[in-house]
Write an enzyme that holds these catalytic residues in place. Structure first.
Site, PDB file in Angstrom:
ATOM      1  N   GLY A   7       7.849   3.442  -0.387  1.00 45.11           N
ATOM      2  CA  GLY A   7       7.447   2.115   0.089  1.00 45.11           C
ATOM      3  C   GLY A   7       7.575   1.103  -1.027  1.00 45.11           C
ATOM      4  O   GLY A   7       6.776   1.104  -1.969  1.00 45.11           O
ATOM      5  N   ASP A  30      12.614   4.148   0.277  1.00 47.10           N
ATOM      6  CA  ASP A  30      12.238   3.042   1.150  1.00 47.10           C
ATOM      7  C   ASP A  30      13.164   3.056   2.361  1.00 47.10           C
ATOM      8  O   ASP A  30      14.273   3.608   2.305  1.00 47.10           O
ATOM      9  CB  ASP A  30      12.366   1.705   0.403  1.00 47.10           C
ATOM     10  CG  ASP A  30      11.722   0.547   1.151  1.00 47.10           C
ATOM     11  OD1 ASP A  30      10.495   0.385   1.041  1.00 47.10           O
ATOM     12  OD2 ASP A  30      12.453  -0.170   1.864  1.00 47.10           O
ATOM     13  N   ASN A  95      -4.147   0.811   2.538  1.00 50.15           N
ATOM     14  CA  ASN A  95      -5.491   0.485   3.027  1.00 50.15           C
ATOM     15  C   ASN A  95      -5.868   1.350   4.230  1.00 50.15           C
ATOM     16  O   ASN A  95      -6.272   0.850   5.274  1.00 50.15           O
ATOM     17  CB  ASN A  95      -5.585  -1.000   3.402  1.00 50.15           C
ATOM     18  CG  ASN A  95      -5.702  -1.891   2.174  1.00 50.15           C
ATOM     19  OD1 ASN A  95      -6.333  -1.524   1.184  1.00 50.15           O
ATOM     20  ND2 ASN A  95      -5.092  -3.056   2.235  1.00 50.15           N
ATOM     21  N   SER A 121      -6.280  -2.904  -5.460  1.00 46.15           N
ATOM     22  CA  SER A 121      -6.401  -4.359  -5.369  1.00 46.15           C
ATOM     23  C   SER A 121      -5.609  -4.997  -6.504  1.00 46.15           C
ATOM     24  O   SER A 121      -5.682  -4.558  -7.642  1.00 46.15           O
ATOM     25  CB  SER A 121      -7.875  -4.774  -5.461  1.00 46.15           C
ATOM     26  OG  SER A 121      -8.007  -6.178  -5.353  1.00 46.15           O
ATOM     27  N   LYS A 189     -12.912   0.556  -1.367  1.00 47.65           N
ATOM     28  CA  LYS A 189     -11.971  -0.557  -1.198  1.00 47.65           C
ATOM     29  C   LYS A 189     -12.216  -1.278   0.129  1.00 47.65           C
ATOM     30  O   LYS A 189     -12.068  -2.506   0.231  1.00 47.65           O
ATOM     31  CB  LYS A 189     -10.531  -0.034  -1.251  1.00 47.65           C
ATOM     32  CG  LYS A 189      -9.438  -1.093  -0.995  1.00 47.65           C
ATOM     33  CD  LYS A 189      -9.523  -2.256  -1.972  1.00 47.65           C
ATOM     34  CE  LYS A 189      -8.249  -3.083  -2.053  1.00 47.65           C
ATOM     35  NZ  LYS A 189      -7.662  -3.500  -0.799  1.00 47.65           N
ATOM     36  N   GLU A 196     -14.742  -9.522   0.206  1.00 46.60           N
ATOM     37  CA  GLU A 196     -13.713 -10.542  -0.014  1.00 46.60           C
ATOM     38  C   GLU A 196     -13.694 -11.547   1.135  1.00 46.60           C
ATOM     39  O   GLU A 196     -13.600 -12.765   0.913  1.00 46.60           O
ATOM     40  CB  GLU A 196     -12.356  -9.847  -0.140  1.00 46.60           C
ATOM     41  CG  GLU A 196     -11.160 -10.745  -0.315  1.00 46.60           C
ATOM     42  CD  GLU A 196      -9.884  -9.925  -0.267  1.00 46.60           C
ATOM     43  OE1 GLU A 196      -9.164 -10.012   0.739  1.00 46.60           O
ATOM     44  OE2 GLU A 196      -9.615  -9.187  -1.236  1.00 46.60           O
TER      45      GLU A 196
END
Length: 331
Positions: A7, A30, A95, A121, A189, A196
Site C-alpha cells: 500500500g 501496490d 485504522n 498518526s 489510536k 481529535e
C-alpha cells in the site's frame, strides 16, 4: 532491517521513504504498477504481487500493510497468510477496528504468524516529522521490529522533557509505545481520533463565533471585524490552546481567510464512531466526543463556517478531500 510494505498511498509511500533514509531495505507492493516503479526508482525493491513480495523477503519476514481499513485490509491479511510461515509477522498500520485485530491475531496464531496492530498518526507530514505509533501485539514480535518503529518515530526532538519522566524509561519519548496485546494499539489510536474530533470541533466553533462577530443582529458597538489568520497565529505563540492542529488551522486561514474552497462536507473515517461505541460498552460518558461526531453527520446536510474549518484541518493534516468537492470535480 528488511520489511515489505503493501500500500503506497499518502502514508505508505512516505513511510517507505523514511525507512529507506534510515538504512532499511524495503520491498514494496501496490495495486498501481506505476507507483511501485516510482518507489523502486528511489531505491525500494519492487514486486509484482503479494506472493512475489513475500518471496523477496528473508525469513523471519515482516510485512507492513497500509491499505484502507475493512475489506481491503482483510483481503490483504488473508492473502499474505497463504504465503507466510511460522515466525513471520504481519503489521497492520491502518485504522482497523481493534476487535478485528483480536480475531485476526487469533486466526494467525494457529499458523505461528505474528499479527501486530499499529495505530499510526502523522498524516502527509510524517516523512519529515515522523509518525506517532501505538503498537499492539506479542512482545517478542514487537521487540524484533523495534528498529522499524524507532526509524519511523519522530524521536525526542526539541520537545521539553516531562518532569519526572526520566524515572519511567520506555520509548514514549521517542514517539512510539507498545500498548499491550493484540488490538490495544488500534484501540488507543481509535480513542486518539475520537479526541481529535473533539479538539477540531472546539477550534471550529470558536472561529465560527469570531466570523459571525459582525452579525447585523448585534448592537453596533459590539460588532467586531476580526482578523482570523492573526488570531490563529497569535494563539500559536504561548497560548494554552496551541497545538499542531492550530498550526494547520493558521496555515489554512493564511492561505484563504474565508475558506471559500471548502464546502464544509466533513467525512468521518470510522474511529469516531468506534470510540463512542467503546464508551457505551464501558458506560463512560463522552459528551464532547459524541457531539463532535454528530456535527460531522450534520455537515452533510448543511454547511457552516465551522464545518469549513473542519474540512480545512482534515485536508491539511491528512490530505483528505471532502466528498462534496470530489463530486464537483467528477461532475
Amino acid at each position: 532491517m528488511q520489511l515489505g510494505m503493501v500500500g503506497l498511498g499518502r502514508m505508505g509511500a512516505n513511510m517507505t521513504r523514511r525507512l529507506m533514509r534510515g538504512g532499511h531495505k524495503i520491498v514494496v507492493s501496490d495495486l498501481s504498477a506505476d507507483t511501485v516503479k516510482q518507489l523502486a526508482g528511489e531505491g525500494a525493491g519492487g514486486s509484482s504481487s503479494l506472493e512475489d513480495l513475500v518471496a523477496k523477503l528473508t525469513p523471519p519476514r515482516a510485512v507492513w500493510i497500509m491499505v484502507p481499513a475493512g475489506g481491503a485490509t482483510e483481503q490483504t491479511v488473508q492473502k499474505l497468510a497463504q504465503h507466510l510461515q511460522a515466525g513471520d509477522a504481519i503489521i497492520d498500520g491502518g485504522n482497523s477496528y481493534f476487535k478485528d485485530d483480536v480475531r485476526r491475531a487469533s486466526e494467525l496464531k494457529g499458523k505461528g504468524i505474528h499479527y501486530i496492530d499499529v495505530g499510526t498518526s502523522g498524516g502527509v507530514w510524517g516523512l519529515e516529522r515522523g509518525y506517532c505509533m501505538m503498537v499492539g501485539g506479542p512482545a517478542v514480535a514487537v521487540q524484533r521490529l523495534d528498529p522499524i518503529f524507532k526509524t519511523l518515530a519522530p524521536g525526542k526532538g526539541d520537545i521539553p522533557r516531562t518532569p519526572g519522566r526520566e524515572k519511567l524509561g520506555g520509548t514514549a519519548e521517542e514517539g512510539y509505545i507498545h500498548c499491550g496485546p493484540s488490538g490495544s494499539g488500534h484501540f488507543v489510536k481509535m480513542v486518539h481520533n475520537g479526541i481529535e474530533y473533539g479538539i477540531m470541533q472546539a477550534y471550529a466553533e470558536g472561529f465560527d463565533i469570531f466570523k459571525n462577530a459582525t452579525s447585523k443582529e448585534l448592537p453596533q458597538d459590539i460588532r467586531y471585524d476580526l482578523n482570523l489568520p492573526d488570531i490563529a497565529e497569535v494563539w500559536r505563540r504561548g497560548s494554552v490552546v496551541s497545538s499542531w492542529l492550530l498550526d494547520l488551522t493558521a496555515m489554512a486561514l493564511t492561505e484563504n481567510p474565508t475558506l471559500s474552497e471548502y464546502e464544509g462536507y466533513v467525512q468521518d473515517s470510522g474511529e469516531g464512531r468506534w470510540t463512542i461505541q467503546a464508551a457505551l460498552e464501558e458506560a463512560v460518558p463522552a459528551d464532547v466526543l459524541t457531539a463532535a461526531l454528530y456535527v460531522r453527520f450534520r455537515s452533510r446536510q448543511q454547511h457552516t463556517f465551522a464545518e469549513k474549518m473542519l474540512s480545512a484541518m482534515r485536508q491539511k493534516f491528512g490530505g483528505h478531500v471532502e466528498s462534496g468537492a470530489a463530486n464537483k470535480k467528477g461532475a
